[in-house]
Design an enzyme around this catalytic site. Structure first.
Site, short mmCIF file in Angstrom:
data_model
loop_
_atom_site.label_atom_id
_atom_site.label_comp_id
_atom_site.label_asym_id
_atom_site.label_seq_id
_atom_site.Cartn_x
_atom_site.Cartn_y
_atom_site.Cartn_z
N ASP A 1 0.87 -1.19 0.00
CA ASP A 1 0.00 0.00 0.00
C ASP A 1 0.90 1.22 0.00
OD1 ASP A 1 -2.08 2.06 0.97
OD2 ASP A 1 -3.28 0.23 0.98
N TYR B 1 -15.86 8.28 -10.69
CA TYR B 1 -15.64 6.91 -10.23
C TYR B 1 -16.17 5.91 -11.26
CZ TYR B 1 -15.99 2.91 -6.96
OH TYR B 1 -15.88 1.69 -6.33
P1 NAD Z 1 -10.28 1.64 0.29
O1 NAD Z 1 -10.41 3.07 0.00
O2 NAD Z 1 -10.74 1.14 1.62
O3 NAD Z 1 -8.79 1.13 0.08
C1 NAD Z 1 -8.01 1.53 -1.01
C2 NAD Z 1 -6.56 1.41 -0.61
O4 NAD Z 1 -5.78 1.88 -1.72
C3 NAD Z 1 -6.17 2.28 0.60
O5 NAD Z 1 -5.54 1.48 1.58
C4 NAD Z 1 -5.23 3.33 0.02
O6 NAD Z 1 -4.19 3.69 0.91
C5 NAD Z 1 -4.69 2.61 -1.20
N1 NAD Z 1 -4.18 3.51 -2.20
C6 NAD Z 1 -4.66 4.71 -2.62
N2 NAD Z 1 -3.85 5.25 -3.55
C7 NAD Z 1 -2.84 4.38 -3.72
C8 NAD Z 1 -1.68 4.38 -4.54
N3 NAD Z 1 -1.40 5.39 -5.37
N4 NAD Z 1 -0.84 3.32 -4.47
C9 NAD Z 1 -1.10 2.30 -3.63
N5 NAD Z 1 -2.17 2.24 -2.82
C10 NAD Z 1 -3.03 3.28 -2.87
O7 NAD Z 1 -11.06 0.86 -0.88
P2 NAD Z 1 -11.72 -0.58 -0.83
O8 NAD Z 1 -13.11 -0.42 -0.34
O9 NAD Z 1 -10.83 -1.55 -0.18
O10 NAD Z 1 -11.85 -0.85 -2.40
C11 NAD Z 1 -10.90 -1.56 -3.14
C12 NAD Z 1 -11.38 -1.68 -4.57
O11 NAD Z 1 -12.69 -2.26 -4.59
C13 NAD Z 1 -11.52 -0.33 -5.30
O12 NAD Z 1 -11.24 -0.52 -6.65
C14 NAD Z 1 -13.00 -0.02 -5.15
O13 NAD Z 1 -13.46 0.82 -6.17
C15 NAD Z 1 -13.60 -1.40 -5.27
N6 NAD Z 1 -14.93 -1.48 -4.71
C16 NAD Z 1 -15.14 -1.32 -3.37
C17 NAD Z 1 -16.41 -1.39 -2.85
C18 NAD Z 1 -16.68 -1.23 -1.40
O14 NAD Z 1 -17.86 -1.14 -1.00
N7 NAD Z 1 -15.67 -1.20 -0.53
C19 NAD Z 1 -17.49 -1.64 -3.72
C20 NAD Z 1 -17.24 -1.76 -5.08
C21 NAD Z 1 -15.96 -1.72 -5.57
N1 SER Z 2 -18.84 1.22 -2.05
C1 SER Z 2 -18.47 1.83 -3.29
C2 SER Z 2 -18.77 3.28 -3.26
O1 SER Z 2 -19.78 3.63 -2.71
C3 SER Z 2 -19.21 1.19 -4.44
O2 SER Z 2 -18.34 1.04 -5.49
O3 SER Z 2 -18.01 4.05 -3.81
#
Ligand code: NAD
Ligand code: SER
Length: 337
Positions: free
Chosen positions: A56, A163
């Site tokens: 990360d 997004y």
């Molecule tokens: P999050 O925001 O909790 O975690 C993202 C991580 O990426 C963080 O730890 C951040 O420090 C890291 N990050 C940011 N910029 C960075 C960089 N330049 N280099 C390396 N690391 C970096 O997000 P998440 O909820 O764990 O989501 C992960 C993926 O899943 C994303 O693509 C998100 O769009 C997708 N997603 C999440 C959800 C959800 O509900 N959590 C739903 C749909 C899709």
């Molecule tokens: N949990 C995510 C958001 O609300 C869905 O991609 O951005």
């Protein structure tokens, strides 16, 4: 003599090939977030601590991370990814770095640069070093002109958020790298994910996590979305299983690749509130819709059709709203009280 040698060595050669094929070396990018913090532990349980490298931009501290290799990687820097892939002989990348929907809307260029920068770098490194790549898409890949009920797998994708633009671009680029270069790209369109380990990172569906924290802490919940705002949701254990299962799926059965609709439940704020009230009868919620989150939520599906994921790789969630609510409350009580 040559035939005898062949039969003596063949089983060992096959054993080596078999071991190589089943033994994954995995790099997780963005491992510090809501999904990655749990994926690190789960992948290490399946493939072994030293076969899963977590990375990360932010420092990764804690038992699950320290079980195996940790790297600091800024995924917008291609050389940092390539160096780690070479160093650990990586064959699979889970690319989780992104800026979630509500936060990205406040800083669109950051949303684009992280979401797309990270993806393009992972795909290029994967092309050069022969890796498979998983990059989650989202319900955010749909927009106002998409059918909102039983949203089909293949349908209109004209999102009106940055997004969503990154997610549609990601789906197209991932499919392009598969058909053009043979990179094994696979992904799912996650709905809102609900979990108790790590707080969500600034999305539109975050309310469905925060409402549990408020209930367990005995606080009134201020809901940022209107009554009647339906969205797809999923409990984190199901999301974790989906990420491992799709990467293990038999490729000959995959008609689609990037990305599969997956869902477990659909509710509005009133429905989740009433599910929690069964455990906390005095729990209070008031509505104070936030315009950016409300507009985003209104543009997303109410409920997706995930039959392609079910048919092509056996997707089947285990948690409904009541089962998830029991488990969330149990775990948050341990964590917060
Ligand atoms: P999050 O925001 O909790 O975690 C993202 C991580 O990426 C963080 O730890 C951040 O420090 C890291 N990050 C940011 N910029 C960075 C960089 N330049 N280099 C390396 N690391 C970096 O997000 P998440 O909820 O764990 O989501 C992960 C993926 O899943 C994303 O693509 C998100 O769009 C997708 N997603 C999440 C959800 C959800 O509900 N959590 C739903 C749909 C899709
Ligand atoms: N949990 C995510 C958001 O609300 C869905 O991609 O951005």
């Amino acid at each position: 003599m040559r035939i005898v040698a062949y039969y003596i060595f063949l089983p060992n050669i096959l054993k080596l090939i078999f071991k190589y094929k089943t033994m994954k070396n995995i790099l997780i990018i963005g491992a510090g977030g809501q999904i990655g913090s749990e994926l690190t532990r789960n992948l290490r349980d399946v493939y072994g601590d030293n076969h899963v490298v977590c990375s990360d931009l932010r420092p990764l501290k804690g038992q699950d991370y320290e079980r195996g290799p940790i790297e600091r990687i800024d995924s917008t820097q291609v050389m940092q990814i390539a160096t780690a892939v070479k160093k650990y002989n990586i064959d699979t990348i889970y690319n989780l770095a992104a800026i979630l929907s509500a936060t990205a809307e406040l800083n669109p260029m950051l949303g684009w640069n992280v979401g797309i920068g990270s993806l393009v770098n992972c795909l290029e490194v994967a092309r050069l070093f022969n890796c498979a790549v998983f990059t989650p898409s989202s319900i955010g890949a749909f927009g106002p002109s998409t059918p909102h009920d039983n949203t089909p797998q293949d349908t209109i994708q004209r999102p009106n958020t940055i997004y969503g633009v990154t997610k549609v671009t990601g789906e197209l680029l991932s499919d392009y790298y598969f058909t053009r270069f043979g990179v094994d790209t696979r992904s799912v369109r996650f709905p809102g994910l609900i979990s108790h380990l790590t707080l969500p990172g600034g999305g539109t569906t975050d309310y469905a996590v925060e409402i549990y924290y408020a209930a367990v802490k005995g606080e009134k919940f201020v809901c940022p979305l209107k009554k009647g705002t339906f969205m797809d949701m999923m409990y984190m254990p199901d999301a974790q299983k989906a990420m491992i299962d799709i990467m293990e799926a038999d490729p000959s059965k995959l008609v689609h690749r990037n990305s599969f609709n997956v869902t477990a439940m659909s509710f509005d704020p009133e429905i989740i509130y009433n599910a929690i009230k069964k455990h906390y009868p005095n729990f209070e919620m008031v509505y104070e819709p936030e315009p950016i989150k409300q507009a985003i939520a209104d543009s997303w599906p109410n409920k997706m059709d995930d039959s392609c994921a079910r048919n092509e790789w056996g997707w089947k969630p285990q948690y409904d709203l009541d089962r998830m609510t029991e488990d969330m409350i149990l775990n948050l009580k341990k964590k917060l009280l």
